[in-house]
Design an enzyme around this catalytic site. Sequence first.
Site, PDB file in Angstrom:
ATOM      1  N   HIS A 196      -1.955  -5.513   1.379  1.00  0.00           N
ATOM      2  CA  HIS A 196      -3.207  -6.213   1.113  1.00  0.00           C
ATOM      3  C   HIS A 196      -2.858  -7.607   0.623  1.00  0.00           C
ATOM      4  O   HIS A 196      -1.911  -7.772  -0.153  1.00  0.00           O
ATOM      5  CB  HIS A 196      -4.010  -5.500   0.010  1.00  0.00           C
ATOM      6  CG  HIS A 196      -5.142  -6.341  -0.512  1.00  0.00           C
ATOM      7  ND1 HIS A 196      -6.359  -6.404   0.129  1.00  0.00           N
ATOM      8  CD2 HIS A 196      -5.207  -7.197  -1.564  1.00  0.00           C
ATOM      9  CE1 HIS A 196      -7.143  -7.263  -0.527  1.00  0.00           C
ATOM     10  NE2 HIS A 196      -6.470  -7.751  -1.559  1.00  0.00           N
ATOM     11  N   TYR A 240     -12.299  -2.839  -3.710  1.00  0.00           N
ATOM     12  CA  TYR A 240     -12.852  -2.782  -2.348  1.00  0.00           C
ATOM     13  C   TYR A 240     -14.380  -2.772  -2.332  1.00  0.00           C
ATOM     14  O   TYR A 240     -14.982  -2.272  -1.393  1.00  0.00           O
ATOM     15  CB  TYR A 240     -12.297  -1.571  -1.608  1.00  0.00           C
ATOM     16  CG  TYR A 240     -10.908  -1.784  -1.032  1.00  0.00           C
ATOM     17  CD1 TYR A 240     -10.621  -2.888  -0.211  1.00  0.00           C
ATOM     18  CD2 TYR A 240      -9.872  -0.884  -1.295  1.00  0.00           C
ATOM     19  CE1 TYR A 240      -9.349  -3.080   0.324  1.00  0.00           C
ATOM     20  CE2 TYR A 240      -8.600  -1.068  -0.762  1.00  0.00           C
ATOM     21  CZ  TYR A 240      -8.345  -2.171   0.056  1.00  0.00           C
ATOM     22  OH  TYR A 240      -7.090  -2.355   0.597  1.00  0.00           O
ATOM     23  N   ASN A 261      -1.906  -0.249   7.053  1.00  0.00           N
ATOM     24  CA  ASN A 261      -1.303  -1.498   7.523  1.00  0.00           C
ATOM     25  C   ASN A 261      -0.438  -2.181   6.454  1.00  0.00           C
ATOM     26  O   ASN A 261      -0.262  -3.399   6.472  1.00  0.00           O
ATOM     27  CB  ASN A 261      -2.379  -2.436   8.068  1.00  0.00           C
ATOM     28  CG  ASN A 261      -3.458  -2.715   7.039  1.00  0.00           C
ATOM     29  OD1 ASN A 261      -3.294  -2.405   5.852  1.00  0.00           O
ATOM     30  ND2 ASN A 261      -4.548  -3.326   7.470  1.00  0.00           N
ATOM     31  N   GLU A 281      -9.204 -10.387  -8.033  1.00  0.00           N
ATOM     32  CA  GLU A 281      -8.273  -9.277  -7.819  1.00  0.00           C
ATOM     33  C   GLU A 281      -7.064  -9.359  -8.762  1.00  0.00           C
ATOM     34  O   GLU A 281      -6.591  -8.325  -9.242  1.00  0.00           O
ATOM     35  CB  GLU A 281      -7.815  -9.269  -6.354  1.00  0.00           C
ATOM     36  CG  GLU A 281      -8.970  -8.953  -5.404  1.00  0.00           C
ATOM     37  CD  GLU A 281      -8.625  -9.119  -3.925  1.00  0.00           C
ATOM     38  OE1 GLU A 281      -7.450  -9.467  -3.613  1.00  0.00           O
ATOM     39  OE2 GLU A 281      -9.517  -8.912  -3.086  1.00  0.00           O
ATOM     40  N   LYS A 328       0.839  -1.202   0.000  1.00  0.00           N
ATOM     41  CA  LYS A 328       0.000   0.000   0.000  1.00  0.00           C
ATOM     42  C   LYS A 328       0.879   1.259   0.000  1.00  0.00           C
ATOM     43  O   LYS A 328       2.093   1.178   0.247  1.00  0.00           O
ATOM     44  CB  LYS A 328      -0.920  -0.036   1.223  1.00  0.00           C
ATOM     45  CG  LYS A 328      -1.912  -1.214   1.213  1.00  0.00           C
ATOM     46  CD  LYS A 328      -2.810  -1.168   2.445  1.00  0.00           C
ATOM     47  CE  LYS A 328      -3.813  -2.318   2.435  1.00  0.00           C
ATOM     48  NZ  LYS A 328      -4.742  -2.227   3.596  1.00  0.00           N
TER      49      LYS A 328
HETATM   50  P1  DAT Z   1      -7.652  -6.940   5.537  1.00  0.00           P
HETATM   51  O1  DAT Z   1      -6.811  -5.935   4.781  1.00  0.00           O
HETATM   52  O2  DAT Z   1      -6.936  -7.439   6.757  1.00  0.00           O
HETATM   53  O3  DAT Z   1      -8.206  -8.026   4.661  1.00  0.00           O
HETATM   54  P2  DAT Z   1     -10.323  -5.782   5.471  1.00  0.00           P
HETATM   55  O4  DAT Z   1     -10.462  -6.376   4.121  1.00  0.00           O
HETATM   56  O5  DAT Z   1     -11.373  -6.087   6.483  1.00  0.00           O
HETATM   57  O6  DAT Z   1      -8.903  -6.131   6.125  1.00  0.00           O
HETATM   58  O7  DAT Z   1     -10.287  -4.174   5.352  1.00  0.00           O
HETATM   59  C1  DAT Z   1      -9.595  -3.538   4.294  1.00  0.00           C
HETATM   60  C2  DAT Z   1      -8.731  -2.446   4.880  1.00  0.00           C
HETATM   61  O8  DAT Z   1      -9.555  -1.427   5.475  1.00  0.00           O
HETATM   62  C3  DAT Z   1      -7.821  -2.890   6.015  1.00  0.00           C
HETATM   63  O9  DAT Z   1      -6.602  -3.412   5.538  1.00  0.00           O
HETATM   64  C4  DAT Z   1      -7.620  -1.638   6.803  1.00  0.00           C
HETATM   65  C5  DAT Z   1      -8.945  -0.936   6.661  1.00  0.00           C
HETATM   66  N1  DAT Z   1      -9.840  -1.239   7.794  1.00  0.00           N
HETATM   67  C6  DAT Z   1     -10.546  -2.386   7.982  1.00  0.00           C
HETATM   68  N2  DAT Z   1     -11.294  -2.328   9.096  1.00  0.00           N
HETATM   69  C7  DAT Z   1     -11.063  -1.107   9.630  1.00  0.00           C
HETATM   70  C8  DAT Z   1     -11.541  -0.419  10.792  1.00  0.00           C
HETATM   71  N3  DAT Z   1     -12.432  -0.984  11.629  1.00  0.00           N
HETATM   72  N4  DAT Z   1     -11.070   0.813  11.049  1.00  0.00           N
HETATM   73  C9  DAT Z   1     -10.184   1.407  10.193  1.00  0.00           C
HETATM   74  N5  DAT Z   1      -9.705   0.832   9.087  1.00  0.00           N
HETATM   75  C10 DAT Z   1     -10.126  -0.402   8.802  1.00  0.00           C
HETATM   76 MG    MG Z   2      -9.519  -7.805   3.026  1.00  0.00          MG
END
Ligand code: DAT
Ligand code: MG
Length: 139
Positions: free
Chosen positions: A122, A52, A119, A133, A12
């Site tokens: 991805h 997304y 974080n 994807e 990212k």
């Molecule tokens: P991951 O990347 O671990 O698969 P995800 O698909 O649930 O997580 O969410 C996509 C991204 O969105 C994630 O990497 C960081 C952000 N995100 C997810 N949940 C969040 C939250 N509760 N607060 C802030 N950012 C969040």
């Molecule tokens: Mg995810």
Amino acid sequence: MATVEETLVLVKPDGVSRNLTGEILRRIESKGYQLVDVKLVQASRELLAKHYEEHLGKPFYEPLVEFMESGAIVAFRIAGERVIEGFRSIAGTTDPTTAAPGTIRGDLGRDWGLAVQQNLVHGSDSSESAARELALWFD
Ligand code: DAT
Ligand code: MG
């Protein structure tokens, strides 16, 4: 003959701007996964909206898309037995504050007090997501 499993990894914009692309690839290669393709991308909103789509309507959706648009992303196509699950394991859980030490997010990430967690990486979460994807980012 079974084809080797593949997944999409994105470094990212926080990972690219913090010069951690090499460190992240080092961890993927050290684990034993094969790098199949790589590209540097300035992602469009259209691409990110498709990527997304599962998160549309969530409170972090808009900040997430804006963050992903804010700078360059490095996309990796990587391959190996159970690589989808394996990369998610070395990436660590979503929240970098509590992601396990030893993982990419746990070792290299932290909370910056923003509306979206930055974080670093991805990784596709299922074979269906990986196929969808990889087609979005590489075809
Ligand atoms: P991951 O990347 O671990 O698969 P995800 O698909 O649930 O997580 O969410 C996509 C991204 O969105 C994630 O990497 C960081 C952000 N995100 C997810 N949940 C969040 C939250 N509760 N607060 C802030 N950012 C969040
Ligand atoms: Mg995810």
